[in-house]
Scaffold this active site. Structure first.
Site, mmCIF file in Angstrom:
data_model
loop_
_atom_site.group_PDB
_atom_site.id
_atom_site.type_symbol
_atom_site.label_atom_id
_atom_site.label_comp_id
_atom_site.label_asym_id
_atom_site.label_seq_id
_atom_site.Cartn_x
_atom_site.Cartn_y
_atom_site.Cartn_z
ATOM 1 N N TYR A 1 -23.456 46.155 24.273
ATOM 2 C CA TYR A 1 -24.552 46.178 22.943
ATOM 3 C C TYR A 1 -23.338 47.254 22.202
ATOM 4 C CZ TYR A 1 -27.829 43.076 24.860
ATOM 5 O OH TYR A 1 -28.550 41.922 25.458
ATOM 6 N N GLU B 1 -48.923 14.675 51.664
ATOM 7 C CA GLU B 1 -47.480 14.729 51.964
ATOM 8 C C GLU B 1 -46.833 14.147 53.185
ATOM 9 O OE1 GLU B 1 -43.831 15.011 51.735
ATOM 10 O OE2 GLU B 1 -44.932 15.801 50.464
#
Length: 668
Positions: free
Chosen positions: A181, A434
């Site tokens: 930065y 499932e």
């Protein structure tokens, strides 16, 4: 039961007493600040939730110290100096709530973005220490700041800190000699070519961060705590090019030795703590480590840093695994405090759960960036892929249902498990079906590799939660339309997932052809020369997996770039995958389609209709997924309150599987 005593020892940061050694790392709250630079109600709730969850020190996302020299669009970021009264009002209310939980909070003050400012946020030309290219748009040259402008930045930093103090913040953290930065750009010779007092030799390049802390202390008093976000090493191989761990390259940013040299200078200048990490925008996968990076990736660096500084060392770097965090503090060689970033997005109650002896209930971050940074790139508000309530805690939480219902969930992948979890959490009676013998769906294959183990952690967390909540899980049970129609469910949630898309080309059914799932699960043997058809994220990850296993891999992709279609791959993850492909010598043949699978080769054709062959002992198909929604289509019109969620609705990613399920389950 694991003990986490060290994490809950108090610590002193400057003049501030913190109740434990758990800190919230600074992360930009994109979409959560007001147009006048204050904290929105969502932002306040977001930080309060982490204090309530047991975090000792909260470090906010970056707040710009000014919005004139480097002007951003209104509402892009926090900024105390745009409207100090508004800022004090919104922050003060938040800080009172945070202090009620015994937590402390620092405001992170950003000196500026400089060359890494995104054009979509900027109004006008980007600025920098010198006339250097913008990271995002290299064709754009940054304007060099004048000496007077830099001096004004120092003044605005002190003014912002004074406003922060009035708003009830316990200290500030300067952003930063970190990640490339603006303040970091002043300290790095690659970016700083100035000839005034803010350039030249090392001490000249350090003049700005030194002046900033001295100015803040002068205005607010020497006992006002000022920390520093600090990157020990930049990992810059070249402009817009990072270096991987283990890669041999010449550091063009700040190397480790320079980092260890400047830290004591900055400590002497007055900084009360180092919030340490590594990386830069050019190597964003170090500063924002994706799933492919190791947990505790900064520890080798911070262990060296701890030998040269005497103030507390706060470290991040995928430290959210409880056992790793505790062990690091116990050893005392590399950190005094643990900084959790995305780990606290995924689970704001991280601290409380460990204090209560429930580490298995901590929801893990999977390093995907889809819900946090990825959303920011799309102009959307901060959230989390595995925690849809993140950033909207009060308005999007889970509440008990008014009427208890029988909920039938069909499919045990991510969407199915999330639907079952939330439904049970609300008090519904839930049965999850499932058809295979294991929960997890595509995530089972997606967690095989060592660099994808966080997916496995998430999968185990779901299994634990489903069990604890009393969901009736029926494995090896395939549901037919008649079972749904004859059932007594009040609500049916269809989460039957997706199946691989298989191109209709000659030879696709050959014995040496398999899907990415089959290959990753070792259900298909793989020869030495491998062609992966499809250069999306799954194809690239599969190619890396095979290359790491010693295979000679080529990716064939129809588009002009890898990962160029489908769900956007967040920047940090994407550039790391691309660098890993190069590192492992994986070839990519772009603008090319497969025409035929032959014996020991494939035939391809480029966009100029030129045909050629590529040797291939094995062909791996990774050409995307298509929804498996036949069951839903069969029952939707005849069974009331039937919904389709996850990949069965639209084949996307883990985040949207979870988010779809959460939205529906919290509402039924």
């Amino acid at each position: 039961m694991a003990s986490f005593e060290k994490l809950f020892e108090p610590i002193k940061i400057g003049s501030v007493d913190v109740k434990n050694r758990i800190a919230m790392a600074p992360m930009g709250i994109l979409g959560l600040s007001t147009e006048r630079g204050g904290f929105s109600k969502r932002a306040q709730d977001y930080y309060v939730a982490r204090a309530k969850g047991g975090t000792g020190l909260i470090i906010t996302g970056v707040a710009k110290i000014e919005n004139e020299i480097e002007k951003f669009h209104p509402g892009s970021l926090l900024c105390p100096t745009i409207d100090p009264g508004h800022f004090i009002n919104t922050a003060g209310e938040m800080n009172e709530r945070i202090h009620a939980y015994g937590s402390k909070i620092f405001l992170q003050l950003g000196i500026g973005f400089g060359r890494v400012a995104a054009p979509m946020m900027l109004v006008g030309q980007p600025v920098a220490p010198s006339a250097i290219p913008n990271y995002w748009t290299p064709s754009v040259t940054c304007r060099e700041l004048t000496t007077e402008e830099v001096e004004k930045l120092v003044k605005m930093a002190a003014e912002s800190a004074a406003i922060a103090k009035m708003a009830g913040f316990d200290g500030v953290e300067i952003h930063a000699v970190h990640e490339g930065y603006l303040l970091d750009q002043f300290t790095i010779g690659m970016f700083n070519r100035r000839t005034d007092k803010y350039g030249g030799d090392l001490m000249g390049r350090l003049a700005l961060p030194v002046e900033v802390v001295k100015a803040i202390k002068k205005v607010n008093g020497n006992d006002f705590t000022v920390g520093l976000r600090f990157s020990i090493k930049s990992y810059i191989k070249d402009w817009n090019q990072g270096g991987l761990d283990g890669e041999d390259f010449v550091e063009k940013g700040r190397d480790t030795q320079e980092g260890l040299t400047i830290a004591p200078i900055l400590e002497k200048a007055g900084y009360d703590a180092f919030d340490a990490d590594a990386g830069s925008y050019d190597a964003w996968y170090w500063a924002h480590p994706p799933i492919y990076q190791k947990h505790g990736l900064y520890l080798p660096l911070t262990e060296q840093l701890k030998k040269v500084v005497n103030v507390p060392l706060i470290i991040a770097g995928r430290m959210e695994v409880p056992e790793l965090a505790e062990k690091t503090l116990e050893e005392g060689k590399a950190a005094d405090m643990i900084n959790l970033g995305r780990g606290l997005l995924a689970d704001p109650d991280w601290g409380n759960k460990l204090k209560e002896g429930r580490p298995e209930d901590v929801r893990p971050c999977i390093g995907c960036h889809d819900g946090c940074l990825g959303r920011g790139f799309e102009g959307k508000s901060l959230s989390c892929a595995v925690n849809p309530a993140c950033g909207r805690e009060e308005e999007y939480g889970v509440h008990p249902a008014d009427t208890v219902k029988n909920v039938m969930v069909i499919g045990g992948g991510m969407a199915g498990m999330e639907a079952a979890r939330v439904s049970a959490l609300r008090g519904h009676k839930v049965t999850l079906y499932e058809k295979t013998g294991e929960l997890g769906g595509h995530v089972i294959a997606g967690s095989v590799d060592e660099f994808k183990k966080d997916n496995e952690r998430l999968l185990e967390w779901y299994k634990t939660q489903v069990k604890k909540l009393g969901v009736d899980v029926k494995l090896n049970t395939e549901i037919k339309p008649k079972d749904v129609k004859k059932g007594n469910a009040d609500v049916v949630l269809v989460a039957t997932g997706s199946v691989p898309s298989m191109p209709n080309i000659p030879g696709i059914d050959s014995a040496n052809v398999g899907t990415a799932t089959e290959v990753l699960l070792k259900k298909k043997s793989v020869g030495q020369k491998v062609v992966v058809l499809g250069g999306g994220l799954v194809g690239c990850e599969t190619a890396i997996s095979l290359a790491m296993d010693g295979k000679d891999v080529t990716i064939v992709e129809m588009l002009p770039e890898l990962m160029g279609a489908g769900m956007p791959v967040p920047h940090s993850n994407k550039i790391m995958v691309l660098d890993m492909l190069k590192f492992h010598n994986i070839k990519a043949v772009l603008n090319t389609s497969m025409q035929k699978v032959k014996d020991g080769a494939i035939e391809v054709m480029d966009r100029n209709f030129k045909k050629s062959t590529i040797p291939a002992d094995t062909v791996v198909i990774s050409a995307g997924l298509k929804s498996n929604n036949a069951l839903y289509k069969d029952v939707a019109s005849t069974v009331p309150d039937t919904y389709v969620i996850g990949d069965a609705s639209s084949a996307r990613n883990i985040m949207y599987a979870i988010w779809d399920a959460y939205e529906l389950a919290r509402s039924i």
